[in-house]
Structure formats: C-alpha cells, structure tokens
Design an enzyme around this catalytic site. Sequence first.
Site, short mmCIF file in Angstrom:
data_model
loop_
_atom_site.label_atom_id
_atom_site.label_comp_id
_atom_site.label_asym_id
_atom_site.label_seq_id
_atom_site.Cartn_x
_atom_site.Cartn_y
_atom_site.Cartn_z
N TRP A 102 0.83 -1.21 0.00
CA TRP A 102 0.00 0.00 0.00
C TRP A 102 0.86 1.25 0.00
CZ3 TRP A 102 -4.01 -1.70 -2.03
CH2 TRP A 102 -4.51 -2.96 -1.68
N ASP A 172 -1.86 6.63 6.14
CA ASP A 172 -2.90 5.70 5.70
C ASP A 172 -3.20 4.80 6.91
OD1 ASP A 172 -4.35 3.59 4.68
OD2 ASP A 172 -2.99 3.18 3.00
N LYS A 196 -12.58 -2.06 7.07
CA LYS A 196 -11.88 -2.92 8.02
C LYS A 196 -12.37 -2.63 9.44
CE LYS A 196 -8.28 -2.42 4.72
NZ LYS A 196 -8.34 -3.70 4.03
N1 PMP Z 1 -4.29 0.99 2.38
C1 PMP Z 1 -4.29 -0.08 3.21
C2 PMP Z 1 -3.43 -0.07 4.44
C3 PMP Z 1 -5.10 -1.18 2.90
O1 PMP Z 1 -5.11 -2.24 3.71
C4 PMP Z 1 -5.92 -1.14 1.75
C5 PMP Z 1 -6.87 -2.25 1.38
N2 PMP Z 1 -6.65 -3.47 1.84
C6 PMP Z 1 -5.85 -0.03 0.92
C7 PMP Z 1 -5.04 1.03 1.28
C8 PMP Z 1 -6.66 0.05 -0.34
O2 PMP Z 1 -7.97 0.31 0.00
P1 PMP Z 1 -9.17 0.37 -1.03
O3 PMP Z 1 -9.41 -1.01 -1.50
O4 PMP Z 1 -10.29 0.93 -0.19
O5 PMP Z 1 -8.79 1.29 -2.12
#
Ligand code: PMP
Length: 359
Positions: A102, A172, A196
Amino acid sequence: MERVYNFAAGPACLPEEVLRRAASELVCYGNSGMSVMEMSHRSHDFEEIIDKAESDLRELMNIPDNYKVLFLQGGASLQFAMVPINLMAKFSRVHFINTGMWSKRAISEANKIGEANVVASSEDKTFSYIPKLKKEMFTKDADYVHMVSNNTIYGTRYTKIPDVNGLPLVSDMSSCILSEAVNVSDYALIFAGAQKNMGPSGVTTVIIREDMIGKEPDNTPTLLSYKTHAQHGSMYNTPPTYAIYILGLVLEWLKGKGGISAINKINQEKAKMLYDFLDESKLFKGTVRKEDRSLMNIPFITGNADIDKQFIEEAKKNGFVNIKGHRSVGGMRASIYNAFPPEGVKALVDFMKKFEANA
Ligand code: PMP
C-alpha cells in the site's frame, strides 16, 4: 446457517449488533417510512445520520476543531492520488516510508504528480519490519511525508510516530483506525477506507487539517479537490449514504463499548493470545519482527506450503474462514479488527493447538 469466524482482511466482519440493528431498520428507518437507501441525501433524516457519524467520530478520536472530517468515495486507493494532487504544492516532492504494497501503490501514484522520494524501506526482508527512521532523513525539501500506520498484508505497525522534522505527516490508517488512540494533531491528514474497522466498503474517511485544504492547482477536477468536499460537508454530490449510515452504527457501537481505549485493551488481549501461542508453537510461527507486530493483522506460517494449505482447508471446515494469507505472501493471516470477538481468537488458538498435536 450459523455465523462463522471471519478473519477477512477487508471487507471484514462487522459487529453482529450493528448488523441486527441495520436489519431491523432496513425497510423503514425511524418515522421516515422508507429505507436509508431510498432517502435523499438532502433529507433531514440523512443530514442527522451524517452529522451524528461525524460528531461521534470527532468524539471518539478527539479530533480538534481545526480539522475537517470528509466521507468520500474511491476507496483508500483514490487517496493515493488525491493526497499528492492536493498537497504537493511547493516542492512537488514527498518523502515516503515504504512498508509494503500500500506504500508502493501510493508511491506509484505520487510519481505521476511529482516526485516520490523513498527515505526508508523494509522491502529487503519482505516488509516484515518497520524501518528505523531518523529525523535527518526527512529533509525540508518535500511537501509532506507519507506513512502507512498498519500494514494489512505484512502485519507490521508503527508503535511510535516517527519524528518527521516538522513536515506535514500523512498516514494511511485504513487497517488500524479506531483500534488504538492516536493524537490527531500529530498528522496533517489521515485517511482510511472504512471496510476494516469502520463499516462497509464504499466510504473512505479523510481527516484533514484546515491549512492543508486549497493548495491544489486550479485545473484540478472538482471531485479530486479536498476543498470541494470540505466546503460542501461531503455533499457536493451524492455521498455513499448507506455506507455512511452503517459507519455511524459502528461508531455508536464503539462508544457503547467504552471507546478507543477500552477497545484497544481488548485488541491487545486478542493479539497477545495469538502471538503467545505462535511464540511457543513448534509448528506455527509469526513472520514479523516482534516489536513491530500488528494488533489487527497477524500473519503466520508453518514453513511448509502443503501443511499451510491443509491447515487452511481444515480451518475452513471448522468455521474459521478467510484465514489464507495475501496472495503476494502466502501462508496464513488472521485479521482481528475491533469487531472480531475475543472468543473467536481463543477458538482459533485451540484449533491450532489441536492441529499441531495431530500433525
Ligand atoms: N491501504 C491499506 C493499508 C489497505 O489495507 C488497503 C486495502 N486493503 C488499501 C489502502 C486500499 O484500499 P481500497 O481497496 O479501499 O482502495
């Protein structure tokens, strides 16, 4: 059918009380005569829902008045682009700490807008630790610093906030928001996909300090500007109304549980149960450096891909589902967010002990 223990990383399990309440209000919400899904976002009932969600979040996280709370769409992934578009105002440069997939996705987006400078990375050891950071790494020639507080795939987390030399800090917090207390004032911007720890997918929460708003270029598309959403209370266009309603119910549930410090205590206990077992087991082992272990996502392996596969299959037959590790790392991963019940972690540990005894 009975509900299973769902270890999914997100969308993840929601508090059963929230689901039951939503079910009871699904067809007719309060005195409105309609479902929240059927309501105008400009209606009095929905305004109450979004205002209450915001004020409960402010109360739970102790968000200062000089921060705006925005409920957006596009997932946390859209924030990988919106943050640099809006914040790379002076140097066109951002310092990144690369702690996994991420971070990498965010780096890739930032490089489309300006320059992403990676100051530290844990890629050399499959992101199994948080890199050691020094204030001097964060030179003043960048607009902000981007970090990922909890790394969902690899199961690492920062246990203390890095000293970023006074630069604005963006985090994030998709997979740890509301799981432990944070001092919002330490951050210029926090974002988190809801699916989450906050609610269902479809809504992304952004908490942004007011002085970070309005730095984007004039040709920025309207919906990609924080200013648009801040000026219109997240209602420039139709927001994800039902997801915001469920998010509000989750926040009410969390307040009823005693708030973040109370849930953090339970989270610590849940994680300890599993980590203690992993540390003593001869078959299973954790993959993360001890001091960087996540409370929310706990990856583990046996070291033998066939045994991992057998474990995942048997776990599923016994009502422990979605325990397979992320496709990029393999093994197993137990995601145990706020809503995951402590008795489910205990049941998993008991099951793992039995599996080990029979191995
Ligand atoms: N950042 C983190 C820390 C994540 O765990 C995730 C999704 N698992 C994301 C970003 C991406 O999120 P999204 O699918 O809502 O775009």
